[in-house]
Design an enzyme around this catalytic site. Structure first.
Site, PDB file in Angstrom:
ATOM      1  N   ASP A 277      -6.943  -2.484  -2.841  1.00 39.58           N
ATOM      2  CA  ASP A 277      -5.683  -1.745  -2.829  1.00 39.58           C
ATOM      3  C   ASP A 277      -4.663  -2.703  -2.239  1.00 39.58           C
ATOM      4  O   ASP A 277      -4.659  -2.948  -1.029  1.00 39.58           O
ATOM      5  CB  ASP A 277      -5.796  -0.482  -1.978  1.00 39.58           C
ATOM      6  CG  ASP A 277      -4.533   0.378  -2.038  1.00 39.58           C
ATOM      7  OD1 ASP A 277      -3.441  -0.193  -2.240  1.00 39.58           O
ATOM      8  OD2 ASP A 277      -4.625   1.606  -1.878  1.00 39.58           O
ATOM      9  N   HIS A 278      -3.808  -3.277  -3.082  1.00 39.34           N
ATOM     10  CA  HIS A 278      -2.975  -4.383  -2.612  1.00 39.34           C
ATOM     11  C   HIS A 278      -2.006  -3.969  -1.521  1.00 39.34           C
ATOM     12  O   HIS A 278      -1.520  -4.818  -0.763  1.00 39.34           O
ATOM     13  CB  HIS A 278      -2.221  -5.032  -3.788  1.00 39.34           C
ATOM     14  CG  HIS A 278      -1.089  -4.217  -4.324  1.00 39.34           C
ATOM     15  ND1 HIS A 278      -1.237  -3.319  -5.352  1.00 39.34           N
ATOM     16  CD2 HIS A 278       0.212  -4.174  -3.964  1.00 39.34           C
ATOM     17  CE1 HIS A 278      -0.081  -2.756  -5.616  1.00 39.34           C
ATOM     18  NE2 HIS A 278       0.819  -3.246  -4.794  1.00 39.34           N
TER      19      HIS A 278
ATOM     20  N   HIS B 107      -2.403   4.199  -2.774  1.00 43.05           N
ATOM     21  CA  HIS B 107      -1.556   3.533  -1.793  1.00 43.05           C
ATOM     22  C   HIS B 107      -1.071   4.483  -0.696  1.00 43.05           C
ATOM     23  O   HIS B 107      -1.186   4.189   0.499  1.00 43.05           O
ATOM     24  CB  HIS B 107      -0.328   2.922  -2.467  1.00 43.05           C
ATOM     25  CG  HIS B 107      -0.654   1.948  -3.554  1.00 43.05           C
ATOM     26  ND1 HIS B 107      -1.790   1.159  -3.549  1.00 43.05           N
ATOM     27  CD2 HIS B 107       0.011   1.625  -4.692  1.00 43.05           C
ATOM     28  CE1 HIS B 107      -1.797   0.398  -4.624  1.00 43.05           C
ATOM     29  NE2 HIS B 107      -0.727   0.655  -5.327  1.00 43.05           N
TER      30      HIS B 107
END
Length: 514
Positions: free
Chosen positions: A200-201, A263
């Site tokens: 999950d950047h 996110h």
């Protein structure tokens, strides 16, 4: 016994100092959009900073037929275009000197035989040194189970000696709870959980990681970090752009799947979690899972009371007229896909019971911003202004705002006296900005995450039970919305969002202006 120095804090020591073992990295979708814009530039910047191991090998693969030299040229061009710094040609040449390309479809045995051959050549060149292997799945989600199965079938999921094999899986990890469970089962039938890095950047962003430092390195906040002092929390991830050329993906996903389920729920977990024993992967993720388990999934008949969706209509953005979602290229005229989603959630535990958490995200809103706003309860008694009815004083509650983008930093609003002969109070801001506080440029999220994956540090990656817990909360909303016919509420492009979102707020709360 000596007192730990500033660099010997047991909460932070250890994982940052883990060595990076010599590694061969295979990128599936090696010249796709994500690889060109993020992965290859991240690798270059790691090389520029001397962070990659001395022995590092890169392999790209997809169906495109090309030679190693052609891959080298395309990778170099992508790095020159998208790197956060101007590439040093010497560093760039060294990074790409021995890259390899394996062409073919992801369900073809020849691809994995080709990868095994190339990795074997790298191993032979390393002599007695054992190379770790990392497989990065930068592909459409439909290929995830196919690639995992093929890696297992060709014995690429393990090494006979002491080397380690890791697999990095991009989002979205499933599109429903059932699909996430099914994907987990397929992945874990080949790889162990310790080998799997679900990326999950957002968690790689410096400002997101700073939430851990902010909460657990500053004693002043802990006494007020609870239901007794916090009135509400708003988490906003707004964008001023439309869907562009992503209609094929976005119309199948929508705002809830695209940002909220992953996110924004991760931001919520970091904000609400209890202090971990240390920053080890299991300790941090255990605390995040506890937060997710404390959020009760809504029943179908409760969805309308805690969730709002809408689509952007035509309007103005950046001084230009822009079309509505249904008028975008390749969007079906009868699409019920939401471009805006807002939720009200409650974390039902001792610390947070009764505090509403408002989450909202949307395309074509007034501006691009990702932030968390923590609003404290008002002071119990206002002593100012009572003696002068002509000049009453209304004190705004203190508000702490953590901004992830575009201007990374932390802001605290305080009540202060306006200079003059009367006691008049107005809010003032105390600001901390990353850009001015630190001289060095913040690394891109993928730089940190790629390094952590090669280190074997899974702290910033999602565990299997964590991924499923997020879906258990979102799945009833997804299902209810899919079963509810349109048309959806509309909001003008460039606006604050749909008026319907106000129905989620308590009387004492208001949406922050975007």
């Amino acid at each position: 016994m000596s007192t730990p120095g500033p660099d010997e804090n047991p909460l932070v020591e250890g994982l940052e100092r883990l060595p990076v073992h010599p590694t061969s990295l295979v990128i599936f979708g090696g010249l796709g959009d994500l690889a060109k814009r993020k992965l290859l530039p991240a690798l270059y910047n790691l090389a520029h900073e001397g962070a990659l191991p001395e022995r590092f090998h890169l392999v790209g693969t997809s169906r495109s037929e090309m030679t190693d030299e052609e891959f080298r040229k395309e990778a170099a061009e992508a790095i020159r275009e998208h790197s956060r710094r101007e590439p040093d040609e010497t560093v760039l040449e060294a990074l790409l000197a021995d890259v390899r390309w394996v062409a073919g479809t992801f369900d073809s045995a020849s691809v994995y035989e080709g990868i095994a051959k190339v990795l074997g050549e790298f191993d032979e060149g390393a002599g007695a040194l054992t190379l770790n292997r990392a497989f990065y799945l930068s592909t459409a989600p439909d290929f995830f189970p196919v690639i995992v199965e093929q890696l297992g079938a060709h014995g690429l999921h393990e090494l006979p000696d002491e080397g380690e094999v890791r697999i990095i899986i991009e989002k979205p990890f499933g599109t429903t709870l059932a699909s996430a469970i099914d994907l987990n089962q397929k992945v874990l039938s080949v790889f162990s959980e310790q080998q799997v890095f679900r990326i999950d950047h957002y968690l790689g962003k410096e400002t997101v990681q700073n939430m851990l430092a902010f909460r657990f390195a500053n004693r002043m906040f802990e006494p007020v970090w609870n239901r007794d002092h916090i009135q509400s929390v708003q988490i906003t991830a707004s964008e001023d752009i439309g869907i562009g050329s992503r209609a094929g993906y976005y119309d199948q996903a929508g705002a809830l799947r695209d940002l909220v389920q992953n996110h924004m729920m991760q931001l919520l977990c970091l904000l609400c979690m209890e202090p971990p024993i240390d920053l080890g992967a299991d300790e941090v993720r255990n605390e995040k899972v506890k937060v997710l388990k404390a959020i009760r999934p809504p029943a179908p008949d409760e969805v309308d009371q805690m969730a709002v969706r809408a689509q952007y209509a035509k309007g103005s953005a950046g001084g230009e007229d822009v079309p509505g979602y249904l008028d975008e290229a390749d969007v079906p005229a009868d699409s019920n896909t939401e471009t805006y989603a807002a939720l009200r959630l409650h974390v039902q535990n001792w610390r947070w019971a009764g505090v509403p958490f408002y989450l909202r995200t949307g395309k074509r809103l007034a501006r691009k911003v990702t932030e968390i706003a923590v609003t404290l309860k008002p002071v119990p008694h206002v002593a100012f202004g009572g003696s002068d009815p002509a000049h009453p004083t209304t004190l705004m509650p203190n508000q702490l705002v953590l901004t992830m983008q575009p201007n990374e930093g932390v802001s605290l609003s305080l009540g202060a006296k306006i200079p003059g002969t009367r006691m008049r109070i107005r809010p003032v801001q105390m600001d901390f900005q990353y850009g001015t506080a630190f001289v060095s440029q913040s690394p891109e999220a993928y730089e940190r995450l790629i390094m952590d994956a090669m280190r074997g540090d899974a702290t910033l990656f999602t565990r299997n039970d964590e991924a499923e817990a997020q879906w258990r909360i979102m799945d009833p909303i997804v299902s209810t919305w899919e079963e509810t016919p349109g048309p959806l509420p509309q909001y003008e492009a460039g606006s604050q969002g749909p008026a319907e979102a106000a129905s989620l707020l308590r009387d004492v709360d208001t949406w922050r202006r975007i």
